[in-house]
Design a protein around this motif. Structure first.
Motif, short mmCIF file in Angstrom:
data_model
loop_
_atom_site.label_atom_id
_atom_site.label_comp_id
_atom_site.label_asym_id
_atom_site.label_seq_id
_atom_site.Cartn_x
_atom_site.Cartn_y
_atom_site.Cartn_z
N ARG A 118 7.03 -1.74 -3.00
CA ARG A 118 7.39 -1.94 -4.42
C ARG A 118 6.77 -0.84 -5.28
N ALA A 119 5.49 -0.54 -5.04
CA ALA A 119 4.82 0.51 -5.80
C ALA A 119 5.53 1.85 -5.60
N ASN A 120 5.90 2.13 -4.37
CA ASN A 120 6.57 3.39 -4.05
C ASN A 120 7.94 3.46 -4.72
N ALA A 121 8.65 2.32 -4.79
CA ALA A 121 9.96 2.30 -5.45
C ALA A 121 9.82 2.49 -6.95
N VAL A 122 8.78 1.93 -7.54
CA VAL A 122 8.55 2.04 -8.98
C VAL A 122 8.09 3.43 -9.36
N ASP A 123 7.15 3.97 -8.59
CA ASP A 123 6.60 5.29 -8.86
C ASP A 123 6.03 5.85 -7.56
N PRO A 124 6.73 6.77 -6.92
CA PRO A 124 6.30 7.29 -5.62
C PRO A 124 4.92 7.96 -5.64
N GLU A 125 4.44 8.30 -6.81
CA GLU A 125 3.13 8.95 -6.90
C GLU A 125 2.01 8.01 -7.34
N LEU A 126 2.29 6.71 -7.33
CA LEU A 126 1.27 5.71 -7.65
C LEU A 126 0.41 5.48 -6.42
N PRO A 127 -0.89 5.80 -6.47
CA PRO A 127 -1.73 5.67 -5.28
C PRO A 127 -2.05 4.21 -4.93
N VAL A 128 -1.85 3.88 -3.65
CA VAL A 128 -2.15 2.55 -3.14
C VAL A 128 -3.18 2.69 -2.02
N ILE A 129 -4.28 1.97 -2.15
CA ILE A 129 -5.34 1.94 -1.15
C ILE A 129 -5.26 0.58 -0.47
N VAL A 130 -5.23 0.59 0.85
CA VAL A 130 -5.19 -0.66 1.60
C VAL A 130 -6.61 -0.99 2.05
N LEU A 131 -7.01 -2.22 1.80
CA LEU A 131 -8.31 -2.74 2.22
C LEU A 131 -8.03 -3.98 3.05
N THR A 132 -8.21 -3.87 4.37
CA THR A 132 -7.79 -4.96 5.25
C THR A 132 -8.81 -5.27 6.33
N THR B 43 -0.67 -1.40 12.16
CA THR B 43 -0.74 -1.75 10.74
C THR B 43 -1.07 -0.53 9.90
N VAL B 44 -2.05 0.25 10.36
CA VAL B 44 -2.46 1.45 9.63
C VAL B 44 -1.30 2.43 9.53
N VAL B 45 -0.63 2.67 10.65
CA VAL B 45 0.49 3.61 10.67
C VAL B 45 1.60 3.13 9.73
N ARG B 46 1.91 1.85 9.80
CA ARG B 46 2.98 1.32 8.94
C ARG B 46 2.60 1.42 7.47
N ALA B 47 1.36 1.10 7.13
CA ALA B 47 0.91 1.20 5.73
C ALA B 47 1.00 2.64 5.23
N MET B 48 0.60 3.58 6.06
CA MET B 48 0.65 4.99 5.66
C MET B 48 2.11 5.45 5.54
N ARG B 49 2.94 4.99 6.43
CA ARG B 49 4.36 5.35 6.38
C ARG B 49 5.01 4.79 5.12
N GLU B 50 4.60 3.60 4.72
CA GLU B 50 5.15 2.98 3.50
C GLU B 50 4.67 3.67 2.23
N GLY B 51 3.56 4.42 2.32
CA GLY B 51 3.10 5.17 1.15
C GLY B 51 1.66 4.97 0.74
N ALA B 52 0.87 4.23 1.53
CA ALA B 52 -0.55 4.07 1.20
C ALA B 52 -1.25 5.42 1.31
N VAL B 53 -2.21 5.68 0.40
CA VAL B 53 -2.95 6.94 0.48
C VAL B 53 -4.05 6.86 1.51
N THR B 54 -4.57 5.67 1.75
CA THR B 54 -5.59 5.47 2.78
C THR B 54 -5.69 4.00 3.14
N VAL B 55 -6.28 3.74 4.31
CA VAL B 55 -6.50 2.37 4.76
C VAL B 55 -7.99 2.24 5.09
N LEU B 56 -8.65 1.27 4.45
CA LEU B 56 -10.06 1.01 4.70
C LEU B 56 -10.19 -0.36 5.35
#
Length: 191
Positions: A66-80, A87-100
């Motif tokens: 959703r964030a990527n569709a709204v604004d592809p340059e909106l940074p998303v950090i995953v904390l999981t 999961t990490v690969v999929r999150a990065m492919r979807e547009g996350a800047v990093t996964v912690l």
């Protein structure tokens, strides 16, 4: 710009992170689900997103999309707490800047957020300067009524180009303008 959209379905984690980030000087928008968070995702959001992956209903991956569709340059950090390779690969492919991975040292999270916000600030500053140049350089009949409308127009063109994989003929057709008008808009808007 110190806005952080924080999304986690675990209330204890959400409240603890919200408190720590507020102490660090951030303006935190805490949400316990995708449903509560999605309305905060708007083009030009002056901040970043920190989200969990596994949540009831729509997941963090849905939020990234959703964030990527709204604004592809909106940074998303995953904390999981579930940082499997898939999961990490999929999150990065979807547009996350990093996964912690949880538990994450607070200093690392704050440093990651600071980097994301710095990048976001640079992106938004560049967009505003492009819009100002575009508005100033337009002939009077083509000039937008305001810089905000010019920024909105630039965002519409940017999204349409992305949806059409950069195909200008399809983009012009979608926007209901001629290709020459689209080329002129791209040039004027600095896209």
């Amino acid at each position: 710009m110190k806005n952080v959209l924080l999304v986690d379905d675990d209330r204890d984690v959400l409240e603890a992170l919200e408190s720590r980030l507020m102490i660090a000087g951030y303006n935190v928008i805490a949400c316990a689900s995708y449903i509560h968070a999605k309305d905060h995702l708007v083009p030009g959001f002056e901040g970043c997103v920190v989200t969990d992956i596994r949540m009831p209903g729509k997941t963090g991956l849905d939020l990234i999309a959703r964030a990527n569709a709204v604004d592809p340059e909106l940074p998303v950090i995953v904390l999981t707490g579930f940082a499997e390779t898939e999961t990490v690969v999929r999150a990065m492919r979807e547009g996350a800047v990093t996964v912690l991975e949880k538990p994450c040292p607070m200093e690392m999270l704050i440093e990651t957020i600071a980097e994301a916000l710095a990048r976001r600030g640079a992106v938004l500053k560049l967009r505003k300067s492009r819009v100002k140049r575009a508005v100033a350089g337009r002939p009077p009949k083509d000039r937008a009524l305001s810089p905000q409308l010019a920024e909105y127009e630039a965002e519409l063109v940017r999204r349409a180009l992305k949806r059409n994989d950069g195909n200008k003929a399809k983009t012009a057709q979608e926007l209901g303008i001629s290709r020459s008008q689209l080329y002129a808009k791209i040039k004027i808007l600095g896209l």
